[in-house]
Motif scaffolding. Structure first.
Motif, PDB file in Angstrom:
ATOM      1  N   ILE A   1       8.365   6.145   1.473  1.00  0.00           N
ATOM      2  CA  ILE A   1       7.430   7.138   0.953  1.00  0.00           C
ATOM      3  C   ILE A   1       7.942   8.539   1.264  1.00  0.00           C
ATOM      4  O   ILE A   1       8.347   8.825   2.396  1.00  0.00           O
ATOM      5  CB  ILE A   1       6.023   6.921   1.564  1.00  0.00           C
ATOM      6  N   GLU A   2       7.919   9.387   0.244  1.00  0.00           N
ATOM      7  CA  GLU A   2       8.376  10.773   0.415  1.00  0.00           C
ATOM      8  C   GLU A   2       7.161  11.676   0.439  1.00  0.00           C
ATOM      9  O   GLU A   2       6.706  12.140  -0.601  1.00  0.00           O
ATOM     10  CB  GLU A   2       9.293  11.155  -0.761  1.00  0.00           C
ATOM     11  N   SER A   3       6.591  11.871   1.604  1.00  0.00           N
ATOM     12  CA  SER A   3       5.444  12.781   1.691  1.00  0.00           C
ATOM     13  C   SER A   3       5.298  13.325   3.101  1.00  0.00           C
ATOM     14  O   SER A   3       5.746  12.722   4.079  1.00  0.00           O
ATOM     15  CB  SER A   3       4.154  12.077   1.281  1.00  0.00           C
TER      16      SER A   3
ATOM     17  N   THR B   1       5.307  -4.033  -4.390  1.00  0.00           N
ATOM     18  CA  THR B   1       6.746  -4.297  -4.353  1.00  0.00           C
ATOM     19  C   THR B   1       6.948  -5.758  -3.963  1.00  0.00           C
ATOM     20  O   THR B   1       6.069  -6.370  -3.334  1.00  0.00           O
ATOM     21  CB  THR B   1       7.462  -3.393  -3.323  1.00  0.00           C
ATOM     22  N   ALA B   2       8.102  -6.294  -4.333  1.00  0.00           N
ATOM     23  CA  ALA B   2       8.348  -7.722  -4.157  1.00  0.00           C
ATOM     24  C   ALA B   2       8.201  -8.148  -2.693  1.00  0.00           C
ATOM     25  O   ALA B   2       7.634  -9.199  -2.399  1.00  0.00           O
ATOM     26  CB  ALA B   2       9.732  -8.069  -4.684  1.00  0.00           C
ATOM     27  N   ASP B   3       8.687  -7.325  -1.764  1.00  0.00           N
ATOM     28  CA  ASP B   3       8.650  -7.732  -0.351  1.00  0.00           C
ATOM     29  C   ASP B   3       7.610  -6.960   0.462  1.00  0.00           C
ATOM     30  O   ASP B   3       7.584  -7.055   1.686  1.00  0.00           O
ATOM     31  CB  ASP B   3      10.047  -7.581   0.276  1.00  0.00           C
TER      32      ASP B   3
ATOM     33  N   PRO C   1       0.671  -2.252   4.454  1.00  0.00           N
ATOM     34  CA  PRO C   1      -0.443  -3.027   3.906  1.00  0.00           C
ATOM     35  C   PRO C   1      -0.858  -2.503   2.527  1.00  0.00           C
ATOM     36  O   PRO C   1      -1.459  -3.236   1.748  1.00  0.00           O
ATOM     37  CB  PRO C   1      -1.565  -2.818   4.932  1.00  0.00           C
ATOM     38  N   PHE C   2      -0.517  -1.247   2.221  1.00  0.00           N
ATOM     39  CA  PHE C   2      -0.904  -0.666   0.934  1.00  0.00           C
ATOM     40  C   PHE C   2       0.086  -1.010  -0.177  1.00  0.00           C
ATOM     41  O   PHE C   2      -0.110  -0.632  -1.327  1.00  0.00           O
ATOM     42  CB  PHE C   2      -1.076   0.848   1.067  1.00  0.00           C
ATOM     43  N   ALA C   3       1.157  -1.739   0.185  1.00  0.00           N
ATOM     44  CA  ALA C   3       2.169  -2.104  -0.819  1.00  0.00           C
ATOM     45  C   ALA C   3       2.003  -3.543  -1.301  1.00  0.00           C
ATOM     46  O   ALA C   3       2.805  -4.019  -2.100  1.00  0.00           O
ATOM     47  CB  ALA C   3       3.565  -1.896  -0.248  1.00  0.00           C
TER      48      ALA C   3
ATOM     49  N   GLY D   1      -3.608   6.554  -1.512  1.00  0.00           N
ATOM     50  CA  GLY D   1      -3.213   5.180  -1.798  1.00  0.00           C
ATOM     51  C   GLY D   1      -1.882   5.106  -2.523  1.00  0.00           C
ATOM     52  O   GLY D   1      -1.210   6.119  -2.723  1.00  0.00           O
ATOM     53  N   LEU D   2      -1.508   3.875  -2.900  1.00  0.00           N
ATOM     54  CA  LEU D   2      -0.239   3.645  -3.601  1.00  0.00           C
ATOM     55  C   LEU D   2      -0.512   2.819  -4.848  1.00  0.00           C
ATOM     56  O   LEU D   2      -1.060   1.726  -4.748  1.00  0.00           O
ATOM     57  CB  LEU D   2       0.731   2.845  -2.717  1.00  0.00           C
ATOM     58  N   SER D   3      -0.118   3.343  -6.000  1.00  0.00           N
ATOM     59  CA  SER D   3      -0.326   2.577  -7.221  1.00  0.00           C
ATOM     60  C   SER D   3       1.001   2.315  -7.913  1.00  0.00           C
ATOM     61  O   SER D   3       2.008   2.973  -7.634  1.00  0.00           O
ATOM     62  CB  SER D   3      -1.259   3.329  -8.167  1.00  0.00           C
ATOM     63  N   GLY D   4       0.988   1.349  -8.803  1.00  0.00           N
ATOM     64  CA  GLY D   4       2.169   1.034  -9.599  1.00  0.00           C
ATOM     65  C   GLY D   4       1.811   1.120 -11.070  1.00  0.00           C
ATOM     66  O   GLY D   4       0.627   1.190 -11.434  1.00  0.00           O
ATOM     67  N   PRO D   5       2.836   1.094 -11.925  1.00  0.00           N
ATOM     68  CA  PRO D   5       2.599   1.237 -13.363  1.00  0.00           C
ATOM     69  C   PRO D   5       1.692   0.142 -13.925  1.00  0.00           C
ATOM     70  O   PRO D   5       1.026   0.350 -14.943  1.00  0.00           O
ATOM     71  CB  PRO D   5       3.989   1.141 -13.982  1.00  0.00           C
TER      72      PRO D   5
END
Ligand code: FAD
Length: 408
Positions: A296-298, A289-291, A283-285, A339-343
């Protein structure tokens, strides 16, 4: 019954086994891992362990007695080589094979190789496992000039440790700033300056075309612009590739990670995948991302996914929706991300001076919070993001706005 077989005895695989036993699971559990050590945590490998501030015993997730006590069979030094899905058997590198009722792929990721001549010279390293960290610890003491290829988390953590020992370190990065894929330009700028304060030098927009050698050992690196830098120790940290071959060869979808659904199950109901190797819908993506899937590497993701699949195997299935969070220690600074952010996400800075947070927004919604030396902001951010609490950029930026009250 055959029980549960786990391929990969790292953070995620170990957690799954431990959570199953904690939840009262009675059937056999076998952890197959190609490393020889007991399951251990990787974060200190580029931090306290590398710096000589933690010893080996401090890395293990549990002491040796734990496995016998909890009747978890750990098979170290053994590789899973193939899955026979029809027969429900996992084939192993020692010629043995294990029957399973359920198979969990927890094979993690491996470092992306640097495709240039000289990458296999002595003194040219990568950092993923304990053996890599031991080799680096042994060589760093005698190193005279260090080049790090890649300004990602691991490269920067390594650079900070090496620089704080007084060694000359240059970081080569293709992008125009550190951690360009993972953090905001504001946070990247802060960490660039923080590393420069430790005397780390950067070459941005630069690529390595060769590692040059002398007597079989690294002596320098050649950059795309033709320049040469001396280096008797080179650390390559240019990202990872998911270990997805077992799934692919068994006919399971595994494009950039083993594909799983919201329950972390593959299309084969007897096979799941967790941790660094798994690509899952989050849900955080949304909008990232397109799909809507991510890999996640953590540590957080490995632990929470291990718990999620354990709960399902214990008869309490729930969709995976844990909030991603992460940390990185670089020199004197602690970076924490929720959370997850993008550029493309917008940024708003809260606080000023050496300790601050960057609140990221995507489509008008809070997507992530990056904090440096502001642990309280990070904890609040985790609550806000997990609950989906509405927050505006103006509120985030306003030092008088009570974020803590909003998160309660
Ligand atoms: P892993 O822990 O990598 O375990 C997978 C295991 O499976 C490995 O032992 C691998 O050798 C084994 N394996 C692979 N293929 C097979 C096979 N076919 N058969 C048998 N075994 C196999 N995360 C954070 O959140 N914060 C940090 O500060 C941080 N620092 C890090 C520093 C370093 C140096 C590294 C390398 C990682 C760091 N991480 C950090 C990331 C974190 O450690 C990983 O996300 C986490 O370990 C993933 O767990 P995993 O179980 O999916 O994979």
């Amino acid at each position: 019954t055959a029980g549960i077989v786990v391929a990969g005895a790292g953070q995620a695989g170990f957690q799954l086994a431990a959570s199953l036993r904690e939840g009262g699971f009675k059937d056999p559990i076998t952890l197959v891992g190609d490393e020889t050590a007991l399951p251990y945590q990787r974060p200190p490998l580029s931090k306290a362990y590398l710096a000589g501030k933690t010893e080996r015993e401090g890395l293990f997730l549990r002491q040796p007695g734990f496995f016998a006590e909890h009747t978890i069979t750990h098979r170290p030094g053994i590789r899973a080589t193939a899955i026979d899905r029809a027969a429900r058997r996992l084939h192993l590198s020692d010629g043995d094979s294990l029957a399973y009722d359920h198979l969990v792929l927890a094979t993690g990721a491996r470092n992306r190789p640097l495709p240039v001549p000289g990458a296999d010279l002595g003194g040219a390293h990568q950092l993923r496992g304990l053996a890599d960290a031991d080799a680096l610890r042994a060589e760093i003491a005698a190193a005279r000039s260090i080049v790090v290829v890649g300004a990602g988390f691991i490269g920067l953590e390594f650079a900070a440790v090496a620089a704080s020992r007084g060694l000359p370190v240059t970081v080569i990065e293709a992008a125009d700033r550190p951690m360009a894929r993972a953090v905001s330009p504001e946070m990247g700028r802060f960490f660039r300056q923080a590393h420069e304060a430790l005397s780390v030098r950067f070459a941005f927009g630069a690529g390595v075309t060769a590692i040059t050698g002398r007597d079989g050992r690294a002596a320098g690196v050649t950059l795309a612009d033709g320049s040469d830098l001396p280096a008797d120790l080179v650390l390559v940290g240019i990202g990872v590739l998911p270990n997805r071959e077992l799934a692919l060869e068994a006919g399971l979808p595994a494009e950039d990670g083993v594909r799983v659904d919201t329950f972390l199950a593959t299309p084969d109901p007897a096979v799941s995948a967790i941790g660094d190797c798994a690509r899952f819908p989050s849900p955080f993506a949304t909008g990232l991302t397109a799909d809507g899937t991510v890999r996640i590497e953590s540590v957080q993701n490995a632990i929470d996914q291990g718990r999620c699949v354990a709960a399902r195997l214990l008869g309490k299935p729930a969709a995976y929706g844990a909030l991603p969070w992460f940390w990185s220690d670089q020199g004197p600074h602690k970076l924490q991300i929720a959370g997850l952010s993008g550029p493309g996400d917008a940024s708003v800075v809260r606080g000023s001076g050496p300790a601050f947070s960057v609140f990221r927004f995507r489509d008008g919604r809070l997507s992530a919070v990056e904090s440096v030396d502001r642990a309280a902001d990070h904890m609040i951010a985790r609550r806000l993001l997990a609950a989906g609490t509405a927050l505006t950029p103006d509120q985030a930026e306003d030092p008088n706005f009570d974020l803590k009250a909003l998160a309660m």
